[in-house]
Scaffold this motif. Sequence first.
Motif, PDB file in Angstrom:
ATOM      1  N   ASN A  47       2.148   9.012  -6.526  1.00 33.83           N
ATOM      2  CA  ASN A  47       2.371  10.445  -6.364  1.00 33.83           C
ATOM      3  C   ASN A  47       3.121  11.039  -7.548  1.00 33.83           C
ATOM      4  OD1 ASN A  47       2.335  12.896  -4.733  1.00 33.83           O
ATOM      5  ND2 ASN A  47       4.535  12.587  -4.513  1.00 33.83           N
ATOM      6  N   PRO A  88      -5.742  -0.692   1.883  1.00 37.22           N
ATOM      7  CA  PRO A  88      -6.507   0.093   0.902  1.00 37.22           C
ATOM      8  C   PRO A  88      -7.999  -0.198   0.970  1.00 37.22           C
ATOM      9  CG  PRO A  88      -5.263  -1.658  -0.180  1.00 37.22           C
ATOM     10  CD  PRO A  88      -4.787  -1.616   1.229  1.00 37.22           C
ATOM     11  N   LYS A 126       0.836  -1.206   0.000  1.00 38.55           N
ATOM     12  CA  LYS A 126       0.000   0.000   0.000  1.00 38.55           C
ATOM     13  C   LYS A 126       0.872   1.258   0.000  1.00 38.55           C
ATOM     14  CE  LYS A 126      -3.106   2.739   2.928  1.00 38.55           C
ATOM     15  NZ  LYS A 126      -3.720   3.448   1.790  1.00 38.55           N
ATOM     16  N   GLN A 155      -3.837   7.651  -5.382  1.00 37.98           N
ATOM     17  CA  GLN A 155      -3.390   6.910  -4.215  1.00 37.98           C
ATOM     18  C   GLN A 155      -4.575   6.172  -3.603  1.00 37.98           C
ATOM     19  OE1 GLN A 155      -1.717  10.199  -1.976  1.00 37.98           O
ATOM     20  NE2 GLN A 155       0.359   9.702  -2.667  1.00 37.98           N
ATOM     21  N   THR A 156      -4.278   5.250  -2.704  1.00 39.67           N
ATOM     22  CA  THR A 156      -5.349   4.496  -2.061  1.00 39.67           C
ATOM     23  C   THR A 156      -5.874   5.254  -0.847  1.00 39.67           C
ATOM     24  OG1 THR A 156      -3.786   3.269  -0.668  1.00 39.67           O
ATOM     25  CG2 THR A 156      -4.362   2.310  -2.807  1.00 39.67           C
ATOM     26  N   THR A 157      -7.094   4.954  -0.491  1.00 41.51           N
ATOM     27  CA  THR A 157      -7.670   5.471   0.747  1.00 41.51           C
ATOM     28  C   THR A 157      -7.524   4.403   1.821  1.00 41.51           C
ATOM     29  OG1 THR A 157      -9.849   4.666   0.062  1.00 41.51           O
ATOM     30  CG2 THR A 157      -9.309   6.949  -0.461  1.00 41.51           C
ATOM     31  N   GLU A 163      -8.444   7.286  -4.216  1.00 41.63           N
ATOM     32  CA  GLU A 163      -8.818   8.674  -4.040  1.00 41.63           C
ATOM     33  C   GLU A 163      -9.282   9.265  -5.370  1.00 41.63           C
ATOM     34  OE1 GLU A 163      -5.429  10.922  -2.825  1.00 41.63           O
ATOM     35  OE2 GLU A 163      -4.454  10.761  -4.769  1.00 41.63           O
ATOM     36  N   TRP A 202       2.694   1.664  -3.403  1.00 37.72           N
ATOM     37  CA  TRP A 202       1.809   2.164  -4.459  1.00 37.72           C
ATOM     38  C   TRP A 202       1.514   3.644  -4.274  1.00 37.72           C
ATOM     39  CZ3 TRP A 202      -0.263   1.052  -9.087  1.00 37.72           C
ATOM     40  CH2 TRP A 202      -1.314   1.871  -9.512  1.00 37.72           C
ATOM     41  N   ASP A 203       1.184   4.027  -3.043  1.00 38.54           N
ATOM     42  CA  ASP A 203       0.835   5.418  -2.786  1.00 38.54           C
ATOM     43  C   ASP A 203       2.008   6.352  -3.080  1.00 38.54           C
ATOM     44  OD1 ASP A 203      -1.691   4.657  -2.063  1.00 38.54           O
ATOM     45  OD2 ASP A 203      -1.356   4.791   0.096  1.00 38.54           O
ATOM     46  N   TYR A 204       3.221   5.909  -2.742  1.00 41.06           N
ATOM     47  CA  TYR A 204       4.391   6.749  -3.005  1.00 41.06           C
ATOM     48  C   TYR A 204       4.635   6.886  -4.502  1.00 41.06           C
ATOM     49  CZ  TYR A 204       9.095   8.638  -2.685  1.00 41.06           C
ATOM     50  OH  TYR A 204      10.201   9.451  -2.807  1.00 41.06           O
TER      51      TYR A 204
END
Length: 229
Positions: free
Chosen positions: A119, A132, A111, A125-127, A136, A114-116
């Motif tokens: 960006n 996750p 998670k 990105q995930t919530t 978003e 992926w979010d990094y």
Amino acid sequence: MSGHYRAETVLGQFVNELEETFIAIILGLMTIITFINVVLRYGFNTGLIWGLEMTSFLFAWLVLFGVSYAVKVTAHLGVDAVINVVPPNVRRVLVLTSVAVCVAYAALLMKGAWDYWANFANLPQTTGRWFPTGLEEMKRTSYRGWYEVVDIPFPEWLRWIQPIMNEGEDYEKIPRFIPYAMLPFGVALLLFRFIQAGVRIWRGQADSLIVSHEAEDAVDDVAHMNRGD
């Protein structure tokens, strides 16, 4: 036994080949770039400006590949003082518990990775705080594909990505989403390896996630040979 692991499925064989091929390529590229830079610096008082940054990225990729590869061949170090003194059935429960913890940890890393990366890749990105729960909502103003690295020049054969990632604007250096893509890929590979190791342990094809004492025994054998025992 673990160092000679062979995949039993087509997917496993494909991942094995991919992993080992990329490790070899990365090591080769790091060696070539470093050698050329040394020759240029000490022989011609110049060098590849982007060489250090490139080898840094390659080394980071090598580490990510190496972590999952070490899981595959059971080469990670660990403490087995407890599991070696408990009965086999208790040891199996403890090992499977450690596998579950490793899988959960790798999922958390997935998670974050992926979010990094998202960006820099114009992706949502995930919530959710830990795991996750969705993606978003992305707006055009939140696209960040224009971020570039410091020194590595942008190759001409990649100009086709500019309309997709940078609204047609020219890149001078390669965008960060390209080298950073290794982060979610490497963590996904690690997650795959932990799940794979868990299946092997469940089936009785392996008994641990950490390195066995085979290497230690081999060192002892060599020591005995050198002493003439």
